[in-house]
Scaffold this active site. Structure first.
Site, short mmCIF file in Angstrom:
data_model
loop_
_atom_site.label_atom_id
_atom_site.label_comp_id
_atom_site.label_asym_id
_atom_site.label_seq_id
_atom_site.Cartn_x
_atom_site.Cartn_y
_atom_site.Cartn_z
N ARG A 241 0.85 -1.19 0.00
CA ARG A 241 0.00 0.00 0.00
C ARG A 241 0.88 1.24 0.00
NH1 ARG A 241 -2.53 -3.72 3.41
NH2 ARG A 241 -4.64 -4.30 2.74
N LYS A 268 -2.77 -1.89 7.64
CA LYS A 268 -4.19 -1.59 7.72
C LYS A 268 -4.89 -2.38 8.81
CE LYS A 268 -8.38 -1.48 4.85
NZ LYS A 268 -8.92 -1.70 3.51
N HIS A 330 -2.75 2.63 -5.63
CA HIS A 330 -3.43 1.35 -5.39
C HIS A 330 -3.55 0.54 -6.67
CE1 HIS A 330 -6.34 -1.57 -3.93
NE2 HIS A 330 -6.12 -1.12 -2.72
N ARG A 333 -1.34 -2.47 -6.91
CA ARG A 333 -1.82 -3.67 -6.20
C ARG A 333 -2.87 -4.41 -7.05
NH1 ARG A 333 -1.22 -4.48 -0.97
NH2 ARG A 333 -3.38 -5.00 -0.52
N HIS A 360 -4.19 -9.23 2.45
CA HIS A 360 -5.63 -9.14 2.51
C HIS A 360 -6.13 -9.78 3.79
CE1 HIS A 360 -6.37 -8.54 -2.07
NE2 HIS A 360 -6.04 -7.43 -1.45
N TYR A 370 -2.98 -14.82 11.83
CA TYR A 370 -2.04 -14.66 10.71
C TYR A 370 -0.59 -14.80 11.17
CZ TYR A 370 0.65 -11.96 7.26
OH TYR A 370 1.58 -11.53 6.36
#
Length: 404
Positions: A241, A268, A330, A333, A360, A370
């Site tokens: 990002r 994010k 963006h 991406r 994501h 994660y």
């Protein structure tokens, strides 16, 4: 003897407080400061009590008498007006704490640990601009579907269809939070998206794939600051990002290991993210180090080198190259996601590898924990394949792969 408006107005302060009676237990108390307070003296359950009726002149003699009469009716019906007033204040505080705005702000704060500061500010600003003016002061339990629809319809009328959908999503999340915290019983925004106009999807202004090779060549030949060229090259090579790259610090990057570990606070979803660096990406970082290696940030701000460069640097550079409205930060991406998925079978890439590298959000609850190093070998291979693919696109033909 009853008071008159003139007598109340002419009452002057003295060294000590004094009272002027009006009858039926009501009087006005004049303070040394000059303030004048309406009071009601009454008895309830055998005890003498006082009830504040307001401050003169905001509360006139007529208003004070009406409040006295209402209080005396409560007493006649077996209710203590003082206790009734306190109960009303408590209900008012509860109502104020349960307005849509109050619950929405609480929801935003509750999610703060999961969001970056930028995402939090953006979410709050969206609600402040487009939801609070219409339904912010309404008790959240009383808001109807028609009120929510009217709120998003007003946004649609401005032609801001994407924003209308975003506001509806956030309102729905606020109502779900209110249900979970027992502030309302239903979600009036549920399934309302079907009533909205569908915006034309621009996918963050990603240029057509046929134009991507030219974009890559234009970046390499950019006539502006070398630092800007490096940023654009790394946007293509790492597809992180915009804020993650522009705010990168040298302490996060290990060029010998060809790894860049972005800390959770800049991500994010507040989770650390590991970016394996291709040979080409390492080479670009090494060039950048020649200009900023003694600074904290990889891309220092030109006006204040102690700060990172502005996020706007990418859009400005793309605009100078003629890509206004065609490409954004963006967009890199989006392009990477599209082309990697198109080549996943050919290159032997698993979809999870792509999604992990894009950082994501994992929608499967069983995999929500994660691990930033998950599929690292596969991602390292994929990032090199991607960089080599970009070289081929730029050259317009097969090229020899670079080796570490």
């Amino acid at each position: 003897m009853k008071l008159s408006d003139a007598a109340v107005k002419k009452a002057k302060p003295e060294a000590k407080p004094y009272k002027l009676a009006d009858g039926d237990g009501m009087y006005i108390e004049v303070m040394p400061s000059g303030s004048k307070y309406w009071r009601l003296k009454y008895r309830y359950a055998g005890k003498e009590k006082r009830l504040a009726l307001g401050v003169y002149p905001e509360v006139s003699l007529k208003d004070a008498r009406e409040r006295r009469d209402a209080a005396r009716k409560l007493i006649a019906n077996g209710t203590d007006p003082g206790e009734a007033k306190q109960a009303q204040k408590r209900e008012g505080k509860i109502a104020a704490a349960n307005t849509f705005e109050a619950v929405a702000r609480e929801w935003v704060e509750n999610r703060s640990n999961d969001w970056t500061a930028g995402h939090k500010a953006l979410t709050l600003r969206t609600l402040e601009q487009d939801a609070f003016p219409s339904i912010g002061r309404r008790p959240i339990a009383e808001i109807s579907s028609s009120e929510v629809l009217a709120t998003v319809r007003a946004i649609e009328k401005r032609g801001a269809l994407e924003i209308a959908g975003r506001v509806l999503q956030r309102c729905s999340a606020v109502f779900r939070y209110a249900i979970a915290t027992d502030r309302c019983k239903n979600n009036p925004a549920f399934k309302m998206s079907e009533a909205l106009k569908s915006p034309t999807r621009s996918h963050y202004n990603t240029i057509e794939k046929g134009g991507f090779p030219k974009l890559l060549r234009d970046i390499d030949g950019y006539q502006g600051s070398p630092m800007t060229t490096y940023i654009l090259q790394l946007m293509a090579l790492t597809f992180t990002r915009t804020g993650e790259l522009v705010n990168a610090e040298w302490k996060e990057i290990d060029l010998d290991r060809a790894e860049w570990l972005i800390p959770a606070e800049r991500m994010k979803m507040r989770r650390p993210h590991l970016v394996p660096l291709s040979v080409q990406a390492v080479a670009v970082f090494r060039e950048a180090a020649k200009l900023s290696g003694d600074r904290v940030h990889v891309f220092p701000n030109r006006n204040d080198p102690s700060q990172p460069a502005s996020n706007a640097i990418i859009l400005r550079a793309l605009g100078r190259m003629g890509y206004t409205g065609k490409m954004t930060g963006h967009g890199f991406r989006s392009a990477a996601s599209t082309m990697l998925n198109e080549n996943k079978s050919k290159w032997g890439i698993h979809r999870d590898t792509i999604e992990l590298q894009l950082a994501h959000v994992e929608k499967n609850a069983s995999r929500a924990a994660y691990n930033f190093a998950e599929y690292l070998d596969e991602r390292r291979t994929m990032m090199q394949q991607w960089a080599d693919h970009l070289d081929k696109l730029k050259a317009g033909a097969e090229v020899v792969k670079l080796r570490a």
